[in-house]
Design an enzyme around this catalytic site. Structure first.
Site, short mmCIF file in Angstrom:
data_model
loop_
_atom_site.label_atom_id
_atom_site.label_comp_id
_atom_site.label_asym_id
_atom_site.label_seq_id
_atom_site.Cartn_x
_atom_site.Cartn_y
_atom_site.Cartn_z
N ASN A 61 77.41 25.06 41.66
CA ASN A 61 76.90 24.57 40.72
C ASN A 61 75.80 23.47 41.22
O ASN A 61 75.20 22.61 40.78
CB ASN A 61 77.99 23.46 40.15
CG ASN A 61 77.61 22.96 38.72
OD1 ASN A 61 76.67 23.56 38.21
ND2 ASN A 61 78.06 21.62 38.65
N ASP A 72 71.76 24.91 42.31
CA ASP A 72 70.75 26.14 42.35
C ASP A 72 70.17 26.31 43.79
O ASP A 72 69.96 27.17 44.45
CB ASP A 72 69.87 26.19 41.32
CG ASP A 72 69.07 24.84 41.03
OD1 ASP A 72 69.48 23.85 41.75
OD2 ASP A 72 68.43 24.66 40.10
N SER A 129 66.82 19.13 47.78
CA SER A 129 66.26 20.10 46.86
C SER A 129 65.02 19.93 46.38
O SER A 129 64.35 20.92 45.92
CB SER A 129 67.49 20.20 45.67
OG SER A 129 67.37 19.18 45.13
N HIS A 131 29.92 17.84 7.80
CA HIS A 131 30.96 17.29 6.79
C HIS A 131 31.00 18.23 5.67
O HIS A 131 31.30 17.93 4.79
CB HIS A 131 30.20 15.88 6.25
CG HIS A 131 29.80 14.78 7.16
ND1 HIS A 131 30.84 14.11 7.85
CD2 HIS A 131 28.73 14.58 7.55
CE1 HIS A 131 30.37 13.18 8.43
NE2 HIS A 131 28.90 13.58 8.45
N GLN A 168 61.90 10.50 45.94
CA GLN A 168 62.86 11.83 46.16
C GLN A 168 61.98 13.02 45.53
O GLN A 168 62.17 13.86 45.84
CB GLN A 168 64.07 11.78 45.61
CG GLN A 168 65.00 13.05 45.94
CD GLN A 168 66.43 12.97 45.58
OE1 GLN A 168 66.54 13.37 44.52
NE2 GLN A 168 67.39 12.06 46.27
N SER A 172 47.76 42.09 2.80
CA SER A 172 48.57 41.49 1.96
C SER A 172 49.56 42.08 1.32
O SER A 172 49.21 43.33 1.13
CB SER A 172 47.65 40.64 1.07
OG SER A 172 48.45 40.09 -0.31
N ARG A 180 64.66 8.55 41.56
CA ARG A 180 64.59 9.64 40.75
C ARG A 180 65.53 9.70 39.77
O ARG A 180 66.80 9.17 40.12
CB ARG A 180 64.80 10.82 41.91
CG ARG A 180 66.32 11.41 42.10
CD ARG A 180 66.23 12.99 42.12
NE ARG A 180 65.89 13.71 41.15
CZ ARG A 180 65.86 14.99 40.74
NH1 ARG A 180 66.30 15.83 41.94
NH2 ARG A 180 65.23 15.64 39.85
#
Length: 460
Positions: free
Chosen positions: A89, A91, A121, A169, A246, A294, A334
Protein backbone atom coordinates in the site's frame (compact mmCIF):
# COMPACT_ATOMS: atom_id res chain seq x y z
CA UNK A 1 -16.08 -2.32 -18.80
CA UNK A 2 -12.76 -2.62 -20.61
CA UNK A 3 -10.83 0.63 -20.92
CA UNK A 4 -10.73 1.82 -24.53
CA UNK A 5 -10.90 5.18 -26.29
CA UNK A 6 -14.69 4.76 -26.22
CA UNK A 7 -14.97 3.89 -22.52
CA UNK A 8 -12.36 6.28 -21.06
CA UNK A 9 -13.79 8.83 -18.63
CA UNK A 10 -11.40 11.60 -19.64
CA UNK A 11 -11.44 12.81 -23.26
CA UNK A 12 -7.65 13.07 -23.00
CA UNK A 13 -7.54 9.27 -22.98
CA UNK A 14 -10.67 8.90 -25.09
CA UNK A 15 -11.69 11.17 -27.96
CA UNK A 16 -8.36 13.02 -28.00
CA UNK A 17 -6.06 10.12 -27.21
CA UNK A 18 -4.20 10.33 -30.52
CA UNK A 19 -3.24 13.97 -29.97
CA UNK A 20 -2.30 13.46 -26.33
CA UNK A 21 -0.59 10.08 -26.66
CA UNK A 22 3.01 11.42 -26.97
CA UNK A 23 2.74 12.59 -23.36
CA UNK A 24 2.05 9.06 -22.08
CA UNK A 25 5.81 8.47 -22.03
CA UNK A 26 6.12 11.19 -19.39
CA UNK A 27 2.92 11.39 -17.35
CA UNK A 28 1.28 7.97 -17.31
CA UNK A 29 1.45 5.75 -14.23
CA UNK A 30 3.90 3.58 -16.16
CA UNK A 31 6.10 6.60 -16.87
CA UNK A 32 6.08 7.78 -13.25
CA UNK A 33 7.14 4.33 -12.07
CA UNK A 34 9.93 4.22 -14.67
CA UNK A 35 11.24 7.63 -13.57
CA UNK A 36 11.19 6.45 -9.95
CA UNK A 37 13.20 3.38 -10.89
CA UNK A 38 15.70 5.59 -12.71
CA UNK A 39 16.20 7.85 -9.68
CA UNK A 40 16.72 4.87 -7.37
CA UNK A 41 19.22 3.24 -9.74
CA UNK A 42 21.19 6.42 -10.40
CA UNK A 43 21.25 7.15 -6.67
CA UNK A 44 22.68 3.70 -5.91
CA UNK A 45 25.35 4.18 -8.59
CA UNK A 46 26.21 7.62 -7.17
CA UNK A 47 26.66 6.07 -3.72
CA UNK A 48 29.02 3.50 -5.25
CA UNK A 49 31.04 6.27 -6.87
CA UNK A 50 31.18 8.37 -3.69
CA UNK A 51 32.37 5.78 -2.68
CA UNK A 52 30.62 4.44 0.37
CA UNK A 53 32.96 1.89 2.01
CA UNK A 54 30.31 -0.83 2.04
CA UNK A 55 29.82 -0.51 -1.72
CA UNK A 56 33.45 -0.69 -2.70
CA UNK A 57 33.08 -4.17 -4.17
CA UNK A 58 30.44 -3.10 -6.73
CA UNK A 59 32.26 -3.01 -10.05
CA UNK A 60 31.79 -0.11 -12.54
CA UNK A 61 31.02 -2.60 -15.29
CA UNK A 62 27.89 -3.58 -13.34
CA UNK A 63 26.48 -0.06 -13.64
CA UNK A 64 25.21 -0.57 -17.17
CA UNK A 65 23.37 -3.72 -16.11
CA UNK A 66 21.73 -1.63 -13.41
CA UNK A 67 20.83 1.15 -15.83
CA UNK A 68 19.29 -1.43 -18.15
CA UNK A 69 16.60 -1.94 -15.50
CA UNK A 70 15.11 1.48 -16.26
CA UNK A 71 16.24 1.78 -19.86
CA UNK A 72 14.53 -1.51 -20.75
CA UNK A 73 11.67 -1.03 -18.29
CA UNK A 74 8.60 -2.89 -19.50
CA UNK A 75 4.88 -3.02 -18.83
CA UNK A 76 5.51 -6.37 -17.13
CA UNK A 77 7.99 -4.66 -14.79
CA UNK A 78 5.43 -1.95 -13.97
CA UNK A 79 2.78 -4.60 -13.38
CA UNK A 80 5.12 -6.38 -10.95
CA UNK A 81 5.60 -3.14 -9.01
CA UNK A 82 1.83 -2.61 -8.87
CA UNK A 83 1.46 -6.18 -7.62
CA UNK A 84 3.92 -5.44 -4.81
CA UNK A 85 2.12 -2.17 -4.09
CA UNK A 86 -1.14 -4.07 -3.59
CA UNK A 87 0.54 -5.57 -0.51
CA UNK A 88 2.65 -2.63 0.73
CA UNK A 89 0.00 0.00 0.00
CA UNK A 90 2.96 2.29 -0.71
CA UNK A 91 3.99 3.02 -4.29
CA UNK A 92 7.62 4.07 -3.72
CA UNK A 93 8.31 1.23 -1.28
CA UNK A 94 7.03 -1.13 -3.97
CA UNK A 95 9.74 0.21 -6.32
CA UNK A 96 12.37 -0.47 -3.65
CA UNK A 97 11.20 -4.08 -3.21
CA UNK A 98 11.11 -4.56 -6.98
CA UNK A 99 14.71 -3.40 -7.25
CA UNK A 100 15.75 -5.74 -4.47
CA UNK A 101 14.39 -8.59 -6.57
CA UNK A 102 16.42 -7.33 -9.52
CA UNK A 103 19.56 -7.10 -7.37
CA UNK A 104 19.14 -10.77 -6.50
CA UNK A 105 19.26 -11.68 -10.20
CA UNK A 106 22.30 -9.45 -10.82
CA UNK A 107 24.39 -10.89 -8.02
CA UNK A 108 24.11 -7.70 -6.00
CA UNK A 109 22.22 -9.22 -3.08
CA UNK A 110 24.73 -8.00 -0.42
CA UNK A 111 24.05 -4.40 -1.36
CA UNK A 112 20.24 -4.39 -1.41
CA UNK A 113 19.87 -2.29 1.73
CA UNK A 114 21.60 0.60 0.00
CA UNK A 115 18.64 0.91 -2.35
CA UNK A 116 16.68 3.95 -1.10
CA UNK A 117 19.37 4.45 1.56
CA UNK A 118 18.49 7.34 3.90
CA UNK A 119 15.71 8.57 1.64
CA UNK A 120 12.03 9.28 1.97
CA UNK A 121 9.51 8.71 -0.80
CA UNK A 122 9.42 12.41 -1.67
CA UNK A 123 13.11 12.36 -2.54
CA UNK A 124 12.03 10.03 -5.32
CA UNK A 125 8.75 11.69 -6.28
CA UNK A 126 10.10 15.24 -6.15
CA UNK A 127 12.89 14.36 -8.52
CA UNK A 128 10.93 12.00 -10.79
CA UNK A 129 8.16 14.50 -11.53
CA UNK A 130 10.45 17.44 -12.39
CA UNK A 131 12.49 15.16 -14.64
CA UNK A 132 9.34 14.04 -16.45
CA UNK A 133 8.20 17.64 -16.91
CA UNK A 134 11.59 18.74 -18.22
CA UNK A 135 11.70 15.84 -20.70
CA UNK A 136 8.10 16.38 -21.85
CA UNK A 137 8.70 20.08 -22.44
CA UNK A 138 11.84 19.38 -24.45
CA UNK A 139 10.60 16.36 -26.41
CA UNK A 140 6.91 17.09 -27.02
CA UNK A 141 5.55 20.42 -25.83
CA UNK A 142 8.09 22.91 -27.18
CA UNK A 143 8.45 21.22 -30.60
CA UNK A 144 4.67 21.44 -31.11
CA UNK A 145 4.57 25.05 -29.89
CA UNK A 146 7.44 25.96 -32.24
CA UNK A 147 5.54 24.32 -35.10
CA UNK A 148 2.67 26.69 -34.34
CA UNK A 149 5.12 29.60 -34.14
CA UNK A 150 6.59 28.67 -37.50
CA UNK A 151 3.16 28.77 -39.14
CA UNK A 152 2.45 32.21 -37.64
CA UNK A 153 5.87 33.49 -38.68
CA UNK A 154 5.21 32.41 -42.25
CA UNK A 155 1.85 34.18 -42.29
CA UNK A 156 3.46 37.31 -40.82
CA UNK A 157 5.91 37.33 -43.70
CA UNK A 158 3.39 36.38 -46.40
CA UNK A 159 0.84 39.01 -45.35
CA UNK A 160 3.09 41.85 -44.19
CA UNK A 161 2.08 44.10 -47.11
CA UNK A 162 -1.69 43.56 -46.80
CA UNK A 163 -3.47 46.60 -45.29
CA UNK A 164 -6.36 45.80 -43.00
CA UNK A 165 -8.93 47.74 -41.03
CA UNK A 166 -8.20 47.51 -37.32
CA UNK A 167 -10.93 47.39 -34.73
CA UNK A 168 -10.65 48.73 -31.20
CA UNK A 169 -13.63 48.22 -28.91
CA UNK A 170 -15.12 46.40 -31.90
CA UNK A 171 -15.29 49.63 -33.88
CA UNK A 172 -13.39 50.62 -37.05
CA UNK A 173 -10.00 52.10 -36.09
CA UNK A 174 -6.67 53.17 -37.54
CA UNK A 175 -5.64 50.69 -40.27
CA UNK A 176 -2.93 48.14 -39.68
CA UNK A 177 -1.39 45.32 -41.72
CA UNK A 178 -2.47 41.73 -41.51
CA UNK A 179 1.07 40.36 -41.33
CA UNK A 180 1.92 42.64 -38.45
CA UNK A 181 -1.10 41.42 -36.51
CA UNK A 182 0.11 37.83 -36.97
CA UNK A 183 3.58 38.93 -35.91
CA UNK A 184 2.21 40.30 -32.63
CA UNK A 185 1.38 36.75 -31.56
CA UNK A 186 4.80 35.46 -32.54
CA UNK A 187 6.40 38.28 -30.58
CA UNK A 188 4.31 37.52 -27.50
CA UNK A 189 4.82 33.76 -27.66
CA UNK A 190 8.56 34.01 -28.16
CA UNK A 191 8.86 36.28 -25.14
CA UNK A 192 6.91 33.82 -22.99
CA UNK A 193 8.88 30.82 -24.24
CA UNK A 194 12.03 32.63 -23.16
CA UNK A 195 10.53 33.13 -19.70
CA UNK A 196 9.38 29.51 -19.56
CA UNK A 197 12.86 28.25 -20.39
CA UNK A 198 14.35 30.54 -17.73
CA UNK A 199 12.35 28.88 -14.94
CA UNK A 200 14.62 26.44 -13.07
CA UNK A 201 13.46 22.84 -13.05
CA UNK A 202 14.24 21.80 -9.50
CA UNK A 203 13.61 19.00 -7.05
CA UNK A 204 13.86 18.09 -3.39
CA UNK A 205 16.44 15.60 -2.13
CA UNK A 206 17.15 15.75 1.58
CA UNK A 207 15.61 12.92 3.56
CA UNK A 208 12.63 12.81 5.89
CA UNK A 209 12.54 16.53 6.79
CA UNK A 210 15.05 17.97 4.35
CA UNK A 211 18.13 17.87 6.61
CA UNK A 212 19.72 14.57 5.47
CA UNK A 213 19.57 13.42 9.10
CA UNK A 214 19.89 9.71 8.35
CA UNK A 215 22.79 10.20 5.94
CA UNK A 216 24.67 12.33 8.46
CA UNK A 217 24.04 9.87 11.29
CA UNK A 218 25.28 6.89 9.26
CA UNK A 219 28.28 8.52 7.54
CA UNK A 220 29.11 11.87 9.19
CA UNK A 221 32.41 12.11 7.33
CA UNK A 222 30.68 12.91 4.02
CA UNK A 223 29.32 16.27 2.91
CA UNK A 224 25.84 15.01 2.05
CA UNK A 225 24.30 18.32 0.94
CA UNK A 226 27.15 18.73 -1.52
CA UNK A 227 26.64 15.16 -2.71
CA UNK A 228 22.90 15.76 -3.21
CA UNK A 229 23.48 18.98 -5.15
CA UNK A 230 25.89 17.23 -7.47
CA UNK A 231 23.69 14.14 -7.83
CA UNK A 232 20.64 16.08 -8.99
CA UNK A 233 22.65 18.31 -11.31
CA UNK A 234 24.94 15.72 -12.89
CA UNK A 235 22.86 12.56 -12.77
CA UNK A 236 19.27 13.78 -13.03
CA UNK A 237 19.70 17.05 -14.92
CA UNK A 238 17.73 19.23 -12.50
CA UNK A 239 18.60 21.68 -9.74
CA UNK A 240 18.38 20.85 -6.05
CA UNK A 241 16.31 22.95 -3.68
CA UNK A 242 18.76 23.20 -0.79
CA UNK A 243 16.32 24.22 1.95
CA UNK A 244 13.07 22.26 2.08
CA UNK A 245 10.73 20.38 4.37
CA UNK A 246 9.94 16.76 3.54
CA UNK A 247 8.63 17.89 0.18
CA UNK A 248 9.65 20.22 -2.60
CA UNK A 249 8.91 23.90 -2.12
CA UNK A 250 7.19 23.72 -5.52
CA UNK A 251 7.79 27.43 -6.10
CA UNK A 252 9.69 26.85 -9.33
CA UNK A 253 7.07 24.37 -10.46
CA UNK A 254 4.37 26.96 -9.75
CA UNK A 255 6.29 29.52 -11.82
CA UNK A 256 6.52 27.01 -14.65
CA UNK A 257 2.76 26.38 -14.57
CA UNK A 258 2.12 30.12 -14.60
CA UNK A 259 4.38 30.45 -17.65
CA UNK A 260 2.51 27.64 -19.41
CA UNK A 261 -0.77 29.32 -18.54
CA UNK A 262 0.37 32.62 -20.10
CA UNK A 263 1.36 30.83 -23.29
CA UNK A 264 -2.08 29.22 -23.41
CA UNK A 265 -3.75 32.58 -22.86
CA UNK A 266 -1.93 34.08 -25.85
CA UNK A 267 -3.01 31.20 -28.08
CA UNK A 268 -6.56 31.51 -26.78
CA UNK A 269 -6.44 35.19 -27.75
CA UNK A 270 -5.25 34.17 -31.21
CA UNK A 271 -8.08 31.63 -31.49
CA UNK A 272 -10.69 34.26 -30.77
CA UNK A 273 -9.20 36.75 -33.23
CA UNK A 274 -9.04 34.17 -36.01
CA UNK A 275 -12.64 33.22 -35.25
CA UNK A 276 -13.61 36.89 -35.64
CA UNK A 277 -11.66 37.35 -38.87
CA UNK A 278 -13.42 34.33 -40.33
CA UNK A 279 -16.80 35.67 -39.24
CA UNK A 280 -15.94 38.95 -41.02
CA UNK A 281 -15.01 36.90 -44.11
CA UNK A 282 -11.42 38.11 -44.10
CA UNK A 283 -10.67 34.42 -44.45
CA UNK A 284 -12.53 31.56 -46.00
CA UNK A 285 -11.76 27.98 -45.00
CA UNK A 286 -10.65 25.08 -47.13
CA UNK A 287 -13.42 22.60 -47.67
CA UNK A 288 -12.74 18.91 -47.22
CA UNK A 289 -14.88 16.47 -49.18
CA UNK A 290 -17.33 14.59 -47.01
CA UNK A 291 -17.16 16.93 -44.02
CA UNK A 292 -20.34 18.44 -42.57
CA UNK A 293 -20.38 21.92 -41.04
CA UNK A 294 -23.86 21.78 -39.53
CA UNK A 295 -26.42 19.02 -39.07
CA UNK A 296 -29.14 21.40 -40.31
CA UNK A 297 -27.48 24.06 -42.48
CA UNK A 298 -25.54 22.51 -45.37
CA UNK A 299 -23.83 25.79 -46.38
CA UNK A 300 -21.88 26.24 -43.15
CA UNK A 301 -18.12 25.82 -42.69
CA UNK A 302 -17.73 26.49 -38.99
CA UNK A 303 -14.44 27.63 -37.36
CA UNK A 304 -14.57 24.64 -35.05
CA UNK A 305 -10.81 24.17 -34.75
CA UNK A 306 -10.40 27.50 -32.96
CA UNK A 307 -13.41 26.77 -30.77
CA UNK A 308 -12.01 23.36 -29.84
CA UNK A 309 -8.66 24.93 -29.03
CA UNK A 310 -10.23 27.68 -26.94
CA UNK A 311 -12.21 25.17 -24.90
CA UNK A 312 -9.22 22.93 -24.22
CA UNK A 313 -7.01 25.88 -23.31
CA UNK A 314 -9.62 27.02 -20.81
CA UNK A 315 -9.64 23.63 -19.10
CA UNK A 316 -5.84 23.49 -19.11
CA UNK A 317 -5.52 26.94 -17.57
CA UNK A 318 -8.01 26.14 -14.84
CA UNK A 319 -5.84 23.17 -13.86
CA UNK A 320 -2.58 25.13 -14.15
CA UNK A 321 -4.10 27.78 -11.92
CA UNK A 322 -4.95 25.19 -9.26
CA UNK A 323 -1.53 23.54 -9.52
CA UNK A 324 0.36 26.80 -9.10
CA UNK A 325 -1.80 27.90 -6.15
CA UNK A 326 -2.00 24.60 -4.32
CA UNK A 327 1.39 22.94 -4.62
CA UNK A 328 3.51 25.55 -2.75
CA UNK A 329 1.21 25.24 0.30
CA UNK A 330 1.57 22.34 2.75
CA UNK A 331 0.87 21.96 6.45
CA UNK A 332 4.04 22.11 8.56
CA UNK A 333 6.73 19.76 7.22
CA UNK A 334 4.28 18.07 4.83
CA UNK A 335 0.81 16.85 4.17
CA UNK A 336 -0.26 14.45 1.44
CA UNK A 337 -2.33 16.84 -0.68
CA UNK A 338 0.50 17.39 -3.16
CA UNK A 339 0.69 13.70 -3.98
CA UNK A 340 -2.64 13.32 -5.75
CA UNK A 341 -2.36 16.77 -7.34
CA UNK A 342 1.03 15.93 -8.88
CA UNK A 343 -0.52 12.99 -10.69
CA UNK A 344 -2.61 15.43 -12.74
CA UNK A 345 0.24 17.45 -14.24
CA UNK A 346 -0.02 15.60 -17.54
CA UNK A 347 -3.69 16.55 -17.93
CA UNK A 348 -3.33 20.31 -18.58
CA UNK A 349 -0.27 19.66 -20.70
CA UNK A 350 -2.30 17.18 -22.74
CA UNK A 351 -5.20 19.65 -23.06
CA UNK A 352 -2.67 22.24 -24.24
CA UNK A 353 -1.21 19.85 -26.80
CA UNK A 354 -4.71 19.05 -28.09
CA UNK A 355 -5.37 22.78 -28.39
CA UNK A 356 -2.12 23.46 -30.25
CA UNK A 357 -3.02 20.78 -32.77
CA UNK A 358 -6.49 22.28 -33.23
CA UNK A 359 -5.13 25.79 -33.74
CA UNK A 360 -2.60 24.45 -36.24
CA UNK A 361 -5.37 22.64 -38.08
CA UNK A 362 -7.42 25.82 -38.21
CA UNK A 363 -4.49 27.90 -39.44
CA UNK A 364 -3.85 25.32 -42.15
CA UNK A 365 -7.39 25.76 -43.49
CA UNK A 366 -7.17 29.53 -44.02
CA UNK A 367 -7.86 30.99 -47.46
CA UNK A 368 -7.08 34.70 -47.54
CA UNK A 369 -9.98 36.79 -48.82
CA UNK A 370 -8.06 39.94 -49.72
CA UNK A 371 -11.03 41.33 -51.64
CA UNK A 372 -13.15 41.42 -48.48
CA UNK A 373 -10.33 42.98 -46.46
CA UNK A 374 -9.86 45.78 -49.00
CA UNK A 375 -13.60 46.34 -49.34
CA UNK A 376 -13.89 46.78 -45.58
CA UNK A 377 -11.12 49.38 -45.65
CA UNK A 378 -12.66 51.20 -48.58
CA UNK A 379 -15.96 51.48 -46.71
CA UNK A 380 -14.41 53.26 -43.72
CA UNK A 381 -12.83 56.54 -44.76
CA UNK A 382 -13.61 57.97 -41.33
CA UNK A 383 -10.49 56.21 -40.01
CA UNK A 384 -8.41 58.93 -41.70
CA UNK A 385 -9.66 61.42 -39.11
CA UNK A 386 -6.71 60.60 -36.84
CA UNK A 387 -4.21 61.22 -39.62
CA UNK A 388 -5.80 64.46 -40.81
CA UNK A 389 -6.16 66.03 -37.37
CA UNK A 390 -2.61 65.02 -36.41
CA UNK A 391 -1.14 66.61 -39.55
CA UNK A 392 -3.20 69.73 -38.85
CA UNK A 393 -1.86 69.79 -35.28
CA UNK A 394 1.67 69.62 -36.67
CA UNK A 395 1.16 72.89 -38.59
CA UNK A 396 -0.60 74.73 -35.77
CA UNK A 397 -4.16 74.52 -37.11
CA UNK A 398 -6.70 75.71 -34.53
CA UNK A 399 -8.81 72.98 -32.87
CA UNK A 400 -8.12 70.26 -35.46
CA UNK A 401 -9.51 67.43 -33.29
CA UNK A 402 -12.80 69.20 -32.79
CA UNK A 403 -12.99 70.04 -36.49
CA UNK A 404 -12.59 66.40 -37.47
CA UNK A 405 -14.94 65.26 -34.74
CA UNK A 406 -17.70 67.42 -36.23
CA UNK A 407 -17.09 65.81 -39.63
CA UNK A 408 -16.78 62.17 -38.60
CA UNK A 409 -18.71 61.60 -35.37
CA UNK A 410 -22.12 61.43 -37.02
CA UNK A 411 -24.47 58.72 -38.17
CA UNK A 412 -23.92 59.72 -41.78
CA UNK A 413 -21.40 57.81 -43.86
CA UNK A 414 -17.97 59.39 -44.28
CA UNK A 415 -16.88 58.76 -47.86
CA UNK A 416 -13.86 59.42 -50.03
CA UNK A 417 -15.77 62.31 -51.57
CA UNK A 418 -16.79 63.92 -48.26
CA UNK A 419 -13.23 63.67 -46.94
CA UNK A 420 -11.88 65.28 -50.14
CA UNK A 421 -14.44 68.09 -49.97
CA UNK A 422 -13.56 68.70 -46.31
CA UNK A 423 -9.82 68.92 -47.08
CA UNK A 424 -10.52 71.51 -49.79
CA UNK A 425 -12.18 73.79 -47.20
CA UNK A 426 -9.14 73.82 -44.90
CA UNK A 427 -7.08 76.98 -44.67
CA UNK A 428 -3.71 75.31 -45.09
CA UNK A 429 -1.00 75.36 -47.74
CA UNK A 430 -1.36 73.49 -51.02
CA UNK A 431 1.50 71.24 -49.91
CA UNK A 432 -0.42 70.16 -46.78
CA UNK A 433 -3.62 69.70 -48.80
CA UNK A 434 -1.71 67.49 -51.21
CA UNK A 435 -0.44 65.37 -48.31
CA UNK A 436 -3.95 65.05 -46.94
CA UNK A 437 -5.48 64.18 -50.32
CA UNK A 438 -2.85 61.46 -50.75
CA UNK A 439 -4.07 59.64 -47.66
CA UNK A 440 -6.32 56.60 -48.10
CA UNK A 441 -7.37 53.82 -45.74
CA UNK A 442 -5.13 51.53 -47.80
CA UNK A 443 -1.93 53.48 -47.27
CA UNK A 444 -2.44 54.87 -43.76
CA UNK A 445 -0.79 51.88 -42.10
CA UNK A 446 2.23 53.31 -40.28
CA UNK A 447 5.53 51.52 -40.73
CA UNK A 448 4.87 49.39 -43.77
CA UNK A 449 7.98 47.22 -43.82
CA UNK A 450 8.99 45.11 -40.84
CA UNK A 451 12.00 42.84 -40.71
CA UNK A 452 10.06 40.31 -38.68
CA UNK A 453 12.71 37.60 -38.73
CA UNK A 454 15.33 39.93 -37.27
CA UNK A 455 12.86 41.21 -34.69
CA UNK A 456 11.80 37.73 -33.63
CA UNK A 457 15.37 36.55 -33.14
CA UNK A 458 16.05 39.45 -30.80
CA UNK A 459 13.47 37.96 -28.46
CA UNK A 460 14.19 34.25 -28.65
Amino acid sequence: MELTALTAISPVDGRYRKAAEPLADYFSEFALIRYRVKVEIEYFIALCRLPLPALGAVRPEQFEALRAIYKDFSLADAARIKEIESVTNHDVKAVEYFLKEKFDTLGLEPYKEFIHFGLTSQDINNTSVPMSIKDALHDVYLPKLRELLSRLEQYAEDWKEIPMLARTHGQPATPTRLGKEMAVYVYRLRAQIRQLEAVPVSGKFGGATGNMNAHHAAFPEFNWPQFANRFLSENLGIQREELTTQISNYDNLAALFDALKRINTIILDLDRDMWMYISMEYFKQKIKAGEVGSSAMPHKVNPIDYENSEGNLGVANALYEHLSRKLPVSRLQRDLTDSTVLRNIGVPMAQSLIAFNSTLKGLGKLLLNEEAIRADLAAHWAVLAEAIQTILRSVGYEKPYETLKALTRTNEAVTEESIAAFIDTLKVSDEIKARLHALTPLNYTGYTVYDFKSLFHKIC
